[in-house]
Design a protein around this motif. Structure first.
Motif, mmCIF file in Angstrom:
data_model
loop_
_atom_site.group_PDB
_atom_site.id
_atom_site.type_symbol
_atom_site.label_atom_id
_atom_site.label_comp_id
_atom_site.label_asym_id
_atom_site.label_seq_id
_atom_site.Cartn_x
_atom_site.Cartn_y
_atom_site.Cartn_z
ATOM 1 N N GLU A 80 4.314 87.543 -4.976
ATOM 2 C CA GLU A 80 3.326 88.115 -4.045
ATOM 3 C C GLU A 80 2.966 89.560 -4.391
ATOM 4 O O GLU A 80 2.190 90.194 -3.688
ATOM 5 N N GLU A 126 6.631 89.898 3.209
ATOM 6 C CA GLU A 126 6.183 90.608 2.001
ATOM 7 C C GLU A 126 7.378 90.905 1.091
ATOM 8 O O GLU A 126 8.528 90.916 1.553
ATOM 9 N N ASN A 151 -1.675 96.144 -1.792
ATOM 10 C CA ASN A 151 -1.133 94.907 -2.373
ATOM 11 C C ASN A 151 -1.716 93.682 -1.654
ATOM 12 O O ASN A 151 -2.119 92.715 -2.283
ATOM 13 N N SER A 152 -1.777 93.758 -0.310
ATOM 14 C CA SER A 152 -2.303 92.616 0.457
ATOM 15 C C SER A 152 -3.765 92.366 0.126
ATOM 16 O O SER A 152 -4.178 91.224 -0.054
ATOM 17 N N ARG A 184 -4.314 90.924 -3.276
ATOM 18 C CA ARG A 184 -3.971 89.494 -3.250
ATOM 19 C C ARG A 184 -5.112 88.682 -2.632
ATOM 20 O O ARG A 184 -5.478 87.638 -3.136
ATOM 21 N N SER A 214 11.758 87.996 0.102
ATOM 22 C CA SER A 214 10.700 88.130 1.097
ATOM 23 C C SER A 214 11.269 88.752 2.371
ATOM 24 O O SER A 214 12.338 88.355 2.837
ATOM 25 N N HIS A 262 7.968 89.791 -8.144
ATOM 26 C CA HIS A 262 7.825 88.866 -7.019
ATOM 27 C C HIS A 262 6.432 88.242 -7.119
ATOM 28 O O HIS A 262 5.465 88.952 -7.431
#
Ligand code: SF4
Ligand code: ZN
Ligand code: ZN
Length: 312
Positions: A204, A293, A155-156, A159, A287, A202
């Motif tokens: 993020e 996260e 996911n990071s 992004r 978060s 979300h």
């Protein structure tokens, strides 16, 4: 040798037990590519200007999916695609798989990002496993840590590369195993959540899509073989420790005697899912107070798990 039931010309090399089709190599590989395209349109997975991060491990599923997506991408010229590999730090396994991932990306001319658990969390999975064992954490297996942390890393990175979709190569077998595992763990929320296109709850959280969700694992293996795709074949040294392994063996035994059972499980879940979604309150993600996260509770699962090992 029987003739292919599709082209009626070449010799069949494969019989699809759940449909009775007998297919030659060319019709078989085309049928897999068509299935992926059909799945993409059925679930409305792709838009013309998507930026995709494709999770590629170097195994047969993700490598084959990358090859198919590169073909499909030609119909979506505004789509951009980047491959992402997570190096969990499993000696003698992931390092070898990584070489296949790099080789395939170079061959296909795909931009490739590699990110490791060590960079993200300060430890390789092998080191975490030592810590789990030293602490006697009997309820958490290496795969439990690996799966949760890998999802976080993907996911990071997705992004970071500004992808709006994260593509994973979960196949029909993975999906049906996950359904049964969630039932075994009594995790109703997760059953409702594990869809071919995951809802975004979300800002993020990058939307995950699974174009292989209706393709059986053994058919992907045959596709890779026929297309001469190079991939890593050795199993992960920790795989035998997971409950998933027993569920996989059980489902394969049933499928062998009752062809089509995996599809039936998937379809049953599609019918049950709306009721489960209605039962569960709409997920409100917030978060994590430690890392920021997205999480359901105050502290996200990766932080909780790492804290259990006295690290974060
Ligand atoms: Fe990670 Fe388990 Fe898969 Fe190995 S088998 S890569 S430990 S999830
Ligand atoms: Zn044919
Ligand atoms: Zn956190």
């Amino acid at each position: 040798m029987a003739k292919c039931t599709s082209c009626k010309n070449r010799d069949a090399i494969f019989m699809r037990p759940y449909s009775g089709e007998k297919l030659c190599g060319r019709c078989f590989t085309k049928s897999i590519e068509r299935k992926v395209q059909a799945t993409i349109s059925k679930y409305d997975m792709l838009k013309r200007d998507d930026t995709l991060a494709v999770a590629i491990s170097g195994g047969k599923d993700s490598t084959s999916l990358l090859h198919i997506l590169m073909k499909i991408e030609k119909d979506f010229p505004e789509t951009t695609l980047c491959a992402v590999t997570v190096d969990e730090g499993i000696k003698g396994y992931r390092d070898e798989a990584l070489r296949f991932a790099i080789k395939n990306c170079q061959k296909l001319g795909v931009e490739h990002k590699v990110i490791s658990f060590k960079e993200m969390f300060g430890y390789r999975l092998d080191e975490l496993v030592d810590m789990i064992r030293r602490k006697g954490e009997r309820d958490l297996t290496p795969c439990a840590y690996c799966g949760v942390l890998r999802r976080r890393v993907l996911n990071s990175v997705a992004r970071k590369v500004r992808a709006n979709k994260l593509v994973t190569a979960h196949n029909l077998d993975d999906e049906t195993q996950t359904i049964l595992l969630n039932i075994m763990h009594g995790d109703v929320t997760r059953i409702a959540r594990a869809k071919p296109v995951l809802s975004v709850a979300h800002p993020e959280l990058i939307q995950r899509i699974k174009p292989f969700c209706e393709v059986p694992e053994r058919e992907i293996a045959l596709y890779a073989y026929l297309k001469k795709i190079e991939f890593q074949e050795n199993p992960c040294p920790y795989a035998h420790t997971a409950l998933r392994n027993d569920v996989r063996n059980m489902l394969n035994r049933i499928e062998q005697n009752h062809a089509g059972t995996k599809f039936t499980i998937l379809r049953s879940m599609e019918r049950i899912r709306p009721a489960l979604e209605a039962m569960n309150e709409e997920e409100k993600l917030r978060s994590c107070k430690l890392c920021g996260e997205p999480t359901m509770g105050e502290v996200c699962r990766p932080c909780q798990m790492l804290q259990r090992l006295y690290i974060s």
